[in-house]
Design an enzyme around this catalytic site. Structure first.
Site, short mmCIF file in Angstrom:
data_model
loop_
_atom_site.label_atom_id
_atom_site.label_comp_id
_atom_site.label_asym_id
_atom_site.label_seq_id
_atom_site.Cartn_x
_atom_site.Cartn_y
_atom_site.Cartn_z
N HIS A 172 28.07 -14.73 -0.26
CA HIS A 172 28.37 -14.97 -1.67
C HIS A 172 29.58 -15.91 -1.78
O HIS A 172 30.57 -15.75 -1.10
CB HIS A 172 28.70 -13.63 -2.33
CG HIS A 172 28.60 -13.63 -3.82
ND1 HIS A 172 27.40 -13.52 -4.48
CD2 HIS A 172 29.54 -13.75 -4.77
CE1 HIS A 172 27.61 -13.55 -5.77
NE2 HIS A 172 28.90 -13.70 -5.99
N CYS A 205 28.15 -17.41 -9.27
CA CYS A 205 28.31 -15.95 -9.39
C CYS A 205 27.74 -15.50 -10.75
O CYS A 205 26.61 -15.82 -11.08
CB CYS A 205 29.78 -15.61 -9.20
SG CYS A 205 30.19 -13.86 -9.10
N ASP A 213 24.15 -12.95 1.54
CA ASP A 213 24.61 -12.44 0.25
C ASP A 213 23.91 -11.11 -0.05
O ASP A 213 22.73 -10.94 0.26
CB ASP A 213 24.27 -13.47 -0.84
CG ASP A 213 25.12 -13.28 -2.10
OD1 ASP A 213 25.65 -12.18 -2.32
OD2 ASP A 213 25.22 -14.25 -2.88
#
Lengths: 89, 254
Positions: B220, B127, B188
Site C-alpha cells: 500500500h 488510498c 497490499d
C-alpha cells in the site's frame, strides 16, 4: 487509511500537547496506516478534546505488540491499585 | 517534452471553490504559467489528510503541463496541522461519500470554468482518494480519465457499509463514464489482489475501458517516498503510466 477500524470512548483527565496541558475528553483508538511510525498499520491512539479543535491531541502510533503490552500494563497497574471493572462509571 | 532552453514557470496557491451543497471550501491549485490551454486534473487526497504530499503532487502535475487542483475534503472538520485534522476525520470514520463527491464535482467544475483549461479534466487519488476517484468517475459526469492508486474499500462487504459510505464503489461500475487506470501492489491488504481482480471482472462485465497494473514487491502506498512502503522502481513506472494515460486522454485534440 483503509481499514477504517476505529473505537471511541469518553474519558476524563489531562494530556500534554504542544501548547501544554489540556483536559482530554475522548480517546480515539484506530488500527490503520500511521503517519510517522515505520509500519504499514499501527495502533493509533489519540487523546483529544474535540471542543478545543484538531490541535488538542496527544497521539501515539504503536506496533500491535506494543499495543498489547500497553493494554496489559494498564490493566496490571489498575489491578494493583485495586481498581476493578466494576469501578467503571 | 521539456528541454533545457525552454522557459518554465508555474503558479501554485491556495484558493477556494464551491463544493458539496454550495459550501465554500479551500483547495490547492497549481498550473503552468501561460495562456494554455492546459488539461485539468483533480487530485483527491488520502485519509492521512490534505497534506504536503498532495501539494507536491499538484506541483508535479503543473510541471508536466496540467492545471491541477486538490480540494480540502476535510475543510468542514476544522483547521490546524493536517495530521491533527486527519486524525479527527479518522475518528469520525471518514467523510461521507456524498459530501466528498460534491466537493470533487465542484473542483471539476472550477477547472472547467478556467479560461486556460482545454476542456478536458481527469481525476486521480491515492488510498481513500483512489476509492473516491472510482466513485467520482462512476457517479459524476464530466471526467475524461481517472486514475485509482491502490484505493481500498472499492469492494466492500455489506457489513462494512455505513451511513457515510452506504454503497460499495464497485456497485457503481455500470456508471463509469471514462477510461480508468488502476495501480496496485501485490502485497497490499486493502485492496487485496483478489479484490482488484473482482473489480476487474466487474469492469469487463460492463464493457468498460480500463487498464490495471499489479506491481510485485509493492504494498500500500508505494509512491510515498517518506514511508517504508516506498518502492522507487514501481513508483517511477507508475508515474510514467499516469502521465502516458492522461496524455492520451486529456490532450485537447482527443
Amino acid at each position: 487509511m483503509c481499514t477504517m477500524i476505529v473505537e471511541r470512548a469518553g474519558i476524563s483527565g489531562s494530556g500534554k500537547g504542544v501548547d501544554g496541558w489540556f483536559p482530554v475528553s475522548r480517546v480515539n483508538v484506530s488500527f490503520d496506516h500511521p503517519t510517522h511510525a515505520p509500519l504499514d498499520h499501527a495502533l493509533n491512539i489519540d487523546f483529544v478534546n474535540e471542543a478545543q479543535g484538531p490541535g488538542a491531541r496527544v497521539a501515539v502510533e504503536l506496533s500491535s505488540e506494543s499495543g498489547l503490552a500497553l493494554a496489559h500494563a494498564i490493566q496490571t497497574a489498575l489491578q494493583r491499585a485495586g481498581v476493578t471493572p466494576a469501578d467503571a462509571g | 517534452m521539456y528541454t533545457t532552453d525552454m522557459y518554465e514557470g508555474m503558479l501554485a496557491e491556495t484558493t477556494t471553490l464551491r463544493g458539496h451543497d454550495g459550501d465554500v471550501i479551500n483547495a490547492y491549485l497549481a498550473r503552468p504559467l501561460g495562456a494554455g490551454p492546459f488539461p485539468g486534473v483533480v487530485l483527491i487526497h488520502h485519509l492521512p489528510g490534505w497534506d504536503e504530499w498532495y501539494r507536491e503532487a499538484a506541483r508535479r502535475f503543473a510541471h508536466h503541463g496540467y492545471v491541477s487542483i486538490s480540494p480540502n475534503l476535510y475543510f468542514r472538520s476544522g483547521h490546524g496541522d493536517p495530521e491533527d485534522v486527519a486524525a479527527m476525520v479518522r475518528a469520525e470514520g471518514g467523510v461521507p461519500d456524498d459530501q466528498a463527491m460534491g466537493d470533487v464535482e465542484g473542483s471539476m467544475k472550477h477547472l472547467r470554468s478556467l479560461p486556460y483549461v482545454n476542456g478536458r479534466v481527469g481525476v486521480i487519488g491515492t488510498c481513500s482518494g483512489g476509492r473516491h476517484t472510482v466513485l467520482a468517475a462512476s457517479r459524476i459526469e464530466g471526467f475524461d480519465a481517472a486514475v485509482d492508486c491502490w484505493g481500498g474499500n472499492v469492494v466492500m462487504e455489506k457489513a462494512a457499509l455505513t451511513h457515510a459510505q452506504p454503497v460499495a464503489p464497485i456497485d457503481y461500475t455500470g456508471g463509469l463514464s471514462c477510461p480508468l487506470l488502476g495501480l496496485f501492489g501485490e502485497d497490499d491488504d486493502s485492496p487485496t489482489p483478489d479484490q482488484v481482480a473482482m473489480h476487474e471482472r466487474e469492469l469487463k462485465r460492463h464493457g468498460k475501458s480500463y487498464e490495471f497494473h499489479m506491481y510485485p514487491d509493492a504494498g500500500h502506498g508505494f509512491f510515498y517516498y517518506q514511508r517504508p512502503s516506498y518502492r522507487p522502481e514501481q513508483a517511477m513506472d507508475g508515474w510514467a503510466r499516469i502521465f502516458r494515460f492522461f496524455g492520451e486522454h486529456l490532450a485537447a485534440s482527443v
